[in-house]
Design an enzyme around this catalytic site. Structure first.
Site, PDB file in Angstrom:
ATOM      1  N   HIS A  76       0.840  -1.201   0.000  1.00 57.79           N
ATOM      2  CA  HIS A  76       0.000   0.000   0.000  1.00 57.79           C
ATOM      3  C   HIS A  76       0.877   1.252   0.000  1.00 57.79           C
ATOM      4  O   HIS A  76       1.719   1.418   0.875  1.00 57.79           O
ATOM      5  CB  HIS A  76      -0.915   0.010   1.224  1.00 57.79           C
ATOM      6  N   PRO A 296      -4.446   0.598  18.663  1.00 57.03           N
ATOM      7  CA  PRO A 296      -4.174   0.074  17.326  1.00 57.03           C
ATOM      8  C   PRO A 296      -4.261   1.100  16.182  1.00 57.03           C
ATOM      9  O   PRO A 296      -3.927   0.774  15.041  1.00 57.03           O
ATOM     10  CB  PRO A 296      -5.254  -1.007  17.134  1.00 57.03           C
ATOM     11  N   LYS A 300       0.757  -0.102  14.972  1.00 53.33           N
ATOM     12  CA  LYS A 300       2.164  -0.166  15.395  1.00 53.33           C
ATOM     13  C   LYS A 300       2.541  -1.339  16.300  1.00 53.33           C
ATOM     14  O   LYS A 300       3.728  -1.639  16.451  1.00 53.33           O
ATOM     15  CB  LYS A 300       2.530   1.134  16.127  1.00 53.33           C
ATOM     16  N   TYR A 388       3.939   6.524  10.056  1.00 50.37           N
ATOM     17  CA  TYR A 388       3.121   5.385   9.635  1.00 50.37           C
ATOM     18  C   TYR A 388       3.974   4.318   8.933  1.00 50.37           C
ATOM     19  O   TYR A 388       3.789   3.120   9.172  1.00 50.37           O
ATOM     20  CB  TYR A 388       1.991   5.856   8.702  1.00 50.37           C
TER      21      TYR A 388
HETATM   22  P1  RFL Z   1       1.521 -11.513  21.800  1.00 49.15           P
HETATM   23  O1  RFL Z   1       1.121 -11.629  20.371  1.00 49.15           O
HETATM   24  O2  RFL Z   1       0.471 -11.137  22.778  1.00 49.15           O
HETATM   25  O3  RFL Z   1       2.184 -12.899  22.217  1.00 49.15           O
HETATM   26  C1  RFL Z   1       2.479 -13.195  23.566  1.00 49.15           C
HETATM   27  C2  RFL Z   1       2.502 -14.682  23.738  1.00 49.15           C
HETATM   28  O4  RFL Z   1       2.796 -14.960  25.101  1.00 49.15           O
HETATM   29  C3  RFL Z   1       1.961 -16.014  25.536  1.00 49.15           C
HETATM   30  N1  RFL Z   1       1.794 -15.986  26.998  1.00 49.15           N
HETATM   31  C4  RFL Z   1       2.349 -16.880  27.830  1.00 49.15           C
HETATM   32  N2  RFL Z   1       3.181 -17.910  27.604  1.00 49.15           N
HETATM   33  C5  RFL Z   1       3.563 -18.662  28.681  1.00 49.15           C
HETATM   34  N3  RFL Z   1       3.123 -18.428  29.946  1.00 49.15           N
HETATM   35  C6  RFL Z   1       2.292 -17.414  30.218  1.00 49.15           C
HETATM   36  N4  RFL Z   1       1.841 -17.207  31.449  1.00 49.15           N
HETATM   37  C7  RFL Z   1       1.877 -16.584  29.127  1.00 49.15           C
HETATM   38  N5  RFL Z   1       1.058 -15.509  29.028  1.00 49.15           N
HETATM   39  C8  RFL Z   1       1.020 -15.151  27.730  1.00 49.15           C
HETATM   40  C9  RFL Z   1       0.652 -15.784  24.797  1.00 49.15           C
HETATM   41  O5  RFL Z   1      -0.132 -16.979  24.709  1.00 49.15           O
HETATM   42  C10 RFL Z   1       1.141 -15.318  23.445  1.00 49.15           C
HETATM   43  O6  RFL Z   1       1.273 -16.377  22.513  1.00 49.15           O
HETATM   44  O7  RFL Z   1       2.713 -10.472  21.997  1.00 49.15           O
HETATM   45  P2  RFL Z   1       3.937 -10.081  21.005  1.00 49.15           P
HETATM   46  O8  RFL Z   1       4.602 -11.301  20.465  1.00 49.15           O
HETATM   47  O9  RFL Z   1       4.708  -9.071  21.740  1.00 49.15           O
HETATM   48  O10 RFL Z   1       3.222  -9.403  19.736  1.00 49.15           O
HETATM   49  C11 RFL Z   1       2.535  -8.189  19.846  1.00 49.15           C
HETATM   50  C12 RFL Z   1       1.372  -8.127  18.841  1.00 49.15           C
HETATM   51  O11 RFL Z   1       0.624  -9.312  18.941  1.00 49.15           O
HETATM   52  C13 RFL Z   1       0.485  -6.901  19.073  1.00 49.15           C
HETATM   53  O12 RFL Z   1       1.255  -5.774  19.385  1.00 49.15           O
HETATM   54  C14 RFL Z   1      -0.371  -6.554  17.820  1.00 49.15           C
HETATM   55  O13 RFL Z   1      -1.275  -7.567  17.532  1.00 49.15           O
HETATM   56  C15 RFL Z   1      -1.113  -5.244  18.026  1.00 49.15           C
HETATM   57  N6  RFL Z   1      -2.010  -4.908  16.900  1.00 49.15           N
HETATM   58  C16 RFL Z   1      -1.504  -4.389  15.733  1.00 49.15           C
HETATM   59  N7  RFL Z   1      -0.173  -4.253  15.550  1.00 49.15           N
HETATM   60  C17 RFL Z   1       0.320  -3.789  14.363  1.00 49.15           C
HETATM   61  O14 RFL Z   1       1.540  -3.672  14.227  1.00 49.15           O
HETATM   62  N8  RFL Z   1      -0.500  -3.476  13.290  1.00 49.15           N
HETATM   63  C18 RFL Z   1      -1.845  -3.606  13.387  1.00 49.15           C
HETATM   64  O15 RFL Z   1      -2.526  -3.375  12.385  1.00 49.15           O
HETATM   65  C19 RFL Z   1      -2.409  -4.040  14.640  1.00 49.15           C
HETATM   66  N9  RFL Z   1      -3.726  -4.202  14.786  1.00 49.15           N
HETATM   67  C20 RFL Z   1      -3.391  -5.115  17.039  1.00 49.15           C
HETATM   68  C21 RFL Z   1      -4.224  -4.738  15.947  1.00 49.15           C
HETATM   69  C22 RFL Z   1      -3.943  -5.672  18.186  1.00 49.15           C
HETATM   70  C23 RFL Z   1      -5.312  -5.858  18.279  1.00 49.15           C
HETATM   71  N10 RFL Z   1      -5.796  -6.450  19.474  1.00 49.15           N
HETATM   72  C24 RFL Z   1      -6.803  -7.421  19.519  1.00 49.15           C
HETATM   73  C25 RFL Z   1      -5.114  -6.210  20.730  1.00 49.15           C
HETATM   74  C26 RFL Z   1      -5.591  -4.907  16.022  1.00 49.15           C
HETATM   75  C27 RFL Z   1      -6.147  -5.443  17.195  1.00 49.15           C
HETATM   76  C28 RFL Z   1      -7.649  -5.543  17.224  1.00 49.15           C
HETATM   77  C1  PHB Z   2      -6.183  -4.323  10.771  1.00 45.62           C
HETATM   78  O1  PHB Z   2      -6.455  -5.156  11.649  1.00 45.62           O
HETATM   79  O2  PHB Z   2      -6.329  -4.564   9.558  1.00 45.62           O
HETATM   80  C2  PHB Z   2      -5.695  -2.973  11.180  1.00 45.62           C
HETATM   81  C3  PHB Z   2      -5.703  -2.636  12.527  1.00 45.62           C
HETATM   82  C4  PHB Z   2      -5.263  -1.375  12.898  1.00 45.62           C
HETATM   83  C5  PHB Z   2      -4.827  -0.488  11.934  1.00 45.62           C
HETATM   84  C6  PHB Z   2      -4.788  -0.843  10.604  1.00 45.62           C
HETATM   85  C7  PHB Z   2      -5.228  -2.103  10.230  1.00 45.62           C
HETATM   86  O3  PHB Z   2      -4.416   0.763  12.284  1.00 45.62           O
END
Ligand code: RFL
Ligand code: PHB
Length: 394
Positions: A76, A296, A300, A388
């Site tokens: 993109h 979100p 990031k 971004y």
């Molecule tokens: P994770 O992915 O939470 O993984 C942590 C792992 O640790 C495990 N864990 C344990 N293991 C052993 N013993 C325990 N007691 C434990 N407790 C937990 C868990 O099971 C898990 O497998 O952290 P990590 O690796 O630091 O990754 C971070 C990302 O997952 C997170 O920052 C992103 O998903 C945030 N996020 C977004 N980030 C982006 O860069 N671009 C996006 O577009 C974006 N959109 C989002 C998002 C997060 C969202 N939610 C639901 C919070 C959109 C959403 C809706």
């Molecule tokens: C996505 O889940 O597609 C997503 C989430 C947060 C953003 C952009 C995309 O800022």
């Protein structure tokens, strides 16, 4: 009886941060053991991020997991900001020379798991009662229960990649750890649907009824979000209501191209800004959501986790291969300096694009003035764009 194992780096958490760290260290011949409380199918199915910075794509490619990402990821060159129906494109490529890649976190974790399993990585998935211990000792250890057995993994270092609720950050004594937090007074209600996206690029919209985001995972799969109250119930959001509300917030011109359908995932996520300092305590290093959370809006979270892991892997590789501890000693400081800048951007974009219940007419005018500034000034638009696409690693 406890079974004791020995490794170089014990990694708690098999999310993107833990898996990538293990993969990068394996590339340098450094041995890891990875422990997670969930199983592989659960972790791979966790629908979260969708937008990858170029630096994240580069890191995944260098780690040898970039093939499918390069084949299937959507490049993109821009995205739209929409304010009260006025739509303005942020030309990422024109303003920064860089772009972002749309590729789901589910796919990133699948690619990493596949690679780690192929290389016979030692995993303990479905572990319970995980406890990092002896963090100030030369031989820290991680204790947990796996398939009914007590396991102790002794290591040189522990990488706490266990997300916001994991035990690693909590193992740092409270008198050492300082935390900073802002909880936003709303959440995001997200759905996934097997329909082509409403637009070929993402649209972030601030409407009087609340924020909306039109995103995607592929040419045929869309991801949409709506700002919602923290107390709301998913059961009160049947698909018809979601589509109606999304159409209102995106505006009639955009909604005319909206292809609706039955959603196959629907969830509510809270919005939070959070930072824990320091990110190192003794031989424990925090990385990713274990140390910081961003709302979100700036896409990031995953990118920040990958940036941490790039710096942590560099530090550990310098320790083992060059007997140089400079990067280990400066890890927390180096990472936090970047983390705070990314926190600032995510907070700024969240503040600009949402309806805050407590906002007075003054704050509403401030939001409008900021939007007008961004759309009218190339310097302001470039500032949004450079954040971004991703700030440099250091
Ligand atoms: P994770 O992915 O939470 O993984 C942590 C792992 O640790 C495990 N864990 C344990 N293991 C052993 N013993 C325990 N007691 C434990 N407790 C937990 C868990 O099971 C898990 O497998 O952290 P990590 O690796 O630091 O990754 C971070 C990302 O997952 C997170 O920052 C992103 O998903 C945030 N996020 C977004 N980030 C982006 O860069 N671009 C996006 O577009 C974006 N959109 C989002 C998002 C997060 C969202 N939610 C639901 C919070 C959109 C959403 C809706
Ligand atoms: C996505 O889940 O597609 C997503 C989430 C947060 C953003 C952009 C995309 O800022």
């Amino acid at each position: 009886m406890t079974r004791t194992l020995r490794t170089q780096v014990a990694v708690i958490g098999a999310g993107p941060a833990g898996l990538l760290l293990s993969q990068l260290l394996a590339g340098a011949g450094i041995e890891t053991v990875v422990i997670d409380r969930k199983d592989r199918a659960y972790i791979e199915g966790r629908i979260r991020a969708g937008v990858l910075e170029q630096g994240t794509v580069d890191a995944l490619s260098e780690a040898g997991v970039g093939d499918r990402l390069h084949r299937e990821g959507l490049i993109h060159h821009g995205f739209d900001l929409c304010f009260d129906g006025d739509r303005h494109r942020i030309d990422l490529r024109g303003l920064t020379g860089k772009s972002v890649t749309v590729y789901g976190q589910t796919e990133v974790t699948k690619d990493l798991f596949e690679r780690r399993f192929a290389q016979a990585q030692q995993f303990f998935l479905g572990a319970s009662d995980t406890r990092p211990e002896g963090l100030k000792d030369t031989r820290p250890s991680v204790h947990f229960t796996h398939k009914g057995r007590q396991i102790a993994v002794e290591a040189d270092f522990i990488a706490g990649c266990d997300g916001f609720h994991g035990p690693s950050r909590q193992a740092i004594p409270p008198e050492v750890l300082r935390t900073f937090e802002r909880v936003y007074p709303f959440g995001w209600l997200g759905i996934m649907v097997e329909r082509p996206p409403v637009s070929h690029e993402l649209i972030y919209a601030n409407h009087a009824r609340g924020f909306a985001l039109a995103s995607m995972r592929s040419q045929t799969r869309s991801r949409y979000y709506l700002q919602c109250g923290m107390q709301e119930n998913i059961a009160d959001w049947p698909d018809e209501r979601f589509w109606e509300e999304l159409s209102l917030r995106l505006g009639s011109d955009t909604a005319a191209s909206l292809q609706t359908g039955a959603s196959f995932e629907k969830s509510i996520a809270p919005l939070r800004s959070f930072v824990a300092e320091p990110m190192r305590y003794g031989n424990l290093f925090l990385a990713g959501d274990a140390a910081h959370i961003v709302p979100p809006t700036g896409a990031k979270g995953l990118n920040l986790a990958v940036a941490d892991v790039r710096l942590l892997s560099r530090a550990l590789i310098a320790h083992y291969l060059d007997h140089n501890d400079h990067y280990i000693d400066t890890y927390s400081q180096a990472v936090l300096s970047r983390v705070w800048k990314v926190e600032r951007f995510s907070w700024q974009l969240s503040t600009l694009m949402h309806q805050f219940p407590e906002n007075s007419p003054f704050e509403q005018r401030m939001q409008r003035a900021e939007f007008d500034y961004i759309t009218g000034s190339e310097a302001a638009a470039r500032s949004i764009a450079e954040n971004y696409v991703g700030l440099p690693l250091e």
